[in-house]
Write a protein that holds these residues in place. Structure first.
Motif, PDB file in Angstrom:
ATOM      1  N   LEU A 115       0.803  -1.233   0.000  1.00  0.00           N
ATOM      2  CA  LEU A 115       0.000   0.000   0.000  1.00  0.00           C
ATOM      3  C   LEU A 115       0.834   1.280   0.000  1.00  0.00           C
ATOM      4  O   LEU A 115       0.506   2.210  -0.740  1.00  0.00           O
ATOM      5  CB  LEU A 115      -0.993   0.003   1.164  1.00  0.00           C
ATOM      6  N   PRO A 116       1.904   1.381   0.806  1.00  0.00           N
ATOM      7  CA  PRO A 116       2.690   2.621   0.749  1.00  0.00           C
ATOM      8  C   PRO A 116       3.244   2.915  -0.655  1.00  0.00           C
ATOM      9  O   PRO A 116       3.208   4.058  -1.115  1.00  0.00           O
ATOM     10  CB  PRO A 116       3.822   2.379   1.752  1.00  0.00           C
ATOM     11  N   GLN A 117       3.709   1.883  -1.367  1.00  0.00           N
ATOM     12  CA  GLN A 117       4.239   2.083  -2.710  1.00  0.00           C
ATOM     13  C   GLN A 117       3.116   2.445  -3.691  1.00  0.00           C
ATOM     14  O   GLN A 117       3.309   3.285  -4.579  1.00  0.00           O
ATOM     15  CB  GLN A 117       4.964   0.822  -3.210  1.00  0.00           C
ATOM     16  N   VAL A 118       1.946   1.828  -3.527  1.00  0.00           N
ATOM     17  CA  VAL A 118       0.804   2.135  -4.396  1.00  0.00           C
ATOM     18  C   VAL A 118       0.405   3.594  -4.220  1.00  0.00           C
ATOM     19  O   VAL A 118       0.154   4.309  -5.198  1.00  0.00           O
ATOM     20  CB  VAL A 118      -0.382   1.192  -4.100  1.00  0.00           C
ATOM     21  N   LEU A 119       0.328   4.048  -2.972  1.00  0.00           N
ATOM     22  CA  LEU A 119      -0.039   5.439  -2.704  1.00  0.00           C
ATOM     23  C   LEU A 119       0.976   6.409  -3.292  1.00  0.00           C
ATOM     24  O   LEU A 119       0.613   7.443  -3.863  1.00  0.00           O
ATOM     25  CB  LEU A 119      -0.182   5.678  -1.197  1.00  0.00           C
ATOM     26  N   LYS A 120       2.241   6.061  -3.161  1.00  0.00           N
ATOM     27  CA  LYS A 120       3.296   6.924  -3.699  1.00  0.00           C
ATOM     28  C   LYS A 120       3.195   6.998  -5.225  1.00  0.00           C
ATOM     29  O   LYS A 120       3.284   8.067  -5.818  1.00  0.00           O
ATOM     30  CB  LYS A 120       4.678   6.394  -3.288  1.00  0.00           C
ATOM     31  N   ALA A 121       2.959   5.865  -5.870  1.00  0.00           N
ATOM     32  CA  ALA A 121       2.856   5.825  -7.331  1.00  0.00           C
ATOM     33  C   ALA A 121       1.603   6.542  -7.831  1.00  0.00           C
ATOM     34  O   ALA A 121       1.599   7.117  -8.924  1.00  0.00           O
ATOM     35  CB  ALA A 121       2.848   4.378  -7.819  1.00  0.00           C
ATOM     36  N   ALA A 122       0.528   6.531  -7.026  1.00  0.00           N
ATOM     37  CA  ALA A 122      -0.736   7.141  -7.446  1.00  0.00           C
ATOM     38  C   ALA A 122      -0.732   8.658  -7.319  1.00  0.00           C
ATOM     39  O   ALA A 122      -1.603   9.323  -7.882  1.00  0.00           O
ATOM     40  CB  ALA A 122      -1.882   6.564  -6.626  1.00  0.00           C
ATOM     41  N   GLY A 123       0.203   9.200  -6.589  1.00  0.00           N
ATOM     42  CA  GLY A 123       0.270  10.653  -6.428  1.00  0.00           C
ATOM     43  C   GLY A 123      -0.907  11.186  -5.629  1.00  0.00           C
ATOM     44  O   GLY A 123      -1.165  10.723  -4.532  1.00  0.00           O
ATOM     45  N   ASP A 124      -1.634  12.137  -6.189  1.00  0.00           N
ATOM     46  CA  ASP A 124      -2.742  12.790  -5.480  1.00  0.00           C
ATOM     47  C   ASP A 124      -4.114  12.191  -5.796  1.00  0.00           C
ATOM     48  O   ASP A 124      -5.129  12.863  -5.618  1.00  0.00           O
ATOM     49  CB  ASP A 124      -2.768  14.285  -5.819  1.00  0.00           C
ATOM     50  N   SER A 125      -4.157  10.969  -6.233  1.00  0.00           N
ATOM     51  CA  SER A 125      -5.435  10.348  -6.594  1.00  0.00           C
ATOM     52  C   SER A 125      -6.276  10.090  -5.345  1.00  0.00           C
ATOM     53  O   SER A 125      -5.924   9.273  -4.490  1.00  0.00           O
ATOM     54  CB  SER A 125      -5.199   9.028  -7.331  1.00  0.00           C
ATOM     55  N   SER A 126      -7.393  10.790  -5.237  1.00  0.00           N
ATOM     56  CA  SER A 126      -8.259  10.618  -4.065  1.00  0.00           C
ATOM     57  C   SER A 126      -8.930   9.251  -4.070  1.00  0.00           C
ATOM     58  O   SER A 126      -9.194   8.676  -3.007  1.00  0.00           O
ATOM     59  CB  SER A 126      -9.306  11.726  -3.994  1.00  0.00           C
ATOM     60  N   GLU A 127      -9.209   8.693  -5.255  1.00  0.00           N
ATOM     61  CA  GLU A 127      -9.833   7.374  -5.331  1.00  0.00           C
ATOM     62  C   GLU A 127      -8.903   6.295  -4.797  1.00  0.00           C
ATOM     63  O   GLU A 127      -9.315   5.403  -4.061  1.00  0.00           O
ATOM     64  CB  GLU A 127     -10.244   7.034  -6.776  1.00  0.00           C
ATOM     65  N   VAL A 128      -7.631   6.371  -5.168  1.00  0.00           N
ATOM     66  CA  VAL A 128      -6.647   5.396  -4.696  1.00  0.00           C
ATOM     67  C   VAL A 128      -6.450   5.555  -3.194  1.00  0.00           C
ATOM     68  O   VAL A 128      -6.376   4.568  -2.458  1.00  0.00           O
ATOM     69  CB  VAL A 128      -5.308   5.536  -5.453  1.00  0.00           C
ATOM     70  N   ALA A 129      -6.374   6.793  -2.714  1.00  0.00           N
ATOM     71  CA  ALA A 129      -6.207   7.047  -1.285  1.00  0.00           C
ATOM     72  C   ALA A 129      -7.384   6.465  -0.496  1.00  0.00           C
ATOM     73  O   ALA A 129      -7.191   5.844   0.550  1.00  0.00           O
ATOM     74  CB  ALA A 129      -6.077   8.546  -1.016  1.00  0.00           C
ATOM     75  N   GLU A 130      -8.588   6.661  -1.007  1.00  0.00           N
ATOM     76  CA  GLU A 130      -9.773   6.137  -0.320  1.00  0.00           C
ATOM     77  C   GLU A 130      -9.759   4.610  -0.287  1.00  0.00           C
ATOM     78  O   GLU A 130      -9.991   4.000   0.755  1.00  0.00           O
ATOM     79  CB  GLU A 130     -11.044   6.633  -1.003  1.00  0.00           C
TER      80      GLU A 130
END
Length: 147
Positions: free
Chosen positions: A8-23
């Protein structure tokens, strides 16, 4: 599942500011942090303005989870690898919170409502469902004797 949670930390980093991915990541982190004992009574719904909204079955669970919000916040953010969630909103919605609950006998329901949340947290380390249930029943009987 553990591999997915660890990524998850790597996914969040790769997604940048994507609110959908963060949620999605925050909801997945909640499920993992809540463990088997809590996920049947509290369901993460959405992440908005860094507040994770969680549906709980009743006022008792709302009160217990509110008292443990600091620990839960630490667990969720540790899984995420960053302070993505800054608060929880525990809203009472029996229908939503019970969507993952399987029919159980009345004795299990009594056990669920009487066990302090701290014991649920300790019991989540026990992977065998029957052994976990036995541990909780024994711990509850011990607490009752002390009172």
């Amino acid at each position: 599942m553990n591999q997915l949670i660890k990524s998850l930390p790597q996914v969040l980093k790769a997604a940048g500011d994507s609110s959908e991915v963060a949620e999605a990541a925050a909801i997945a982190a909640w499920k993992h942090a809540a463990g088997d004992g809590l996920k049947e009574h509290a369901v993460a719904l959405k992440l908005e303005n860094r507040t994770l909204t969680v549906a709980v079955a009743d006022p008792i669970w709302q009160k217990q989870l509110t008292s443990m919000r600091g620990q839960l916040l630490y667990r969720v953010n540790t899984i995420l690898g960053q302070p993505l969630v800054s608060a929880f909103e525990f809203m009472i919605d029996p229908k939503l919170a019970n969507t993952s609950v399987k029919p159980s006998n009345q004795q299990d329901d009594v056990l669920d409502n009487q066990v302090p949340l701290e014991l649920w947290s300790a019991a989540n380390a026990i992977h065998d469902k029957e052994l976990r249930k036995s541990f909780l029943k024994t711990a509850l009987l011990s607490l009752k004797r002390k009172r």
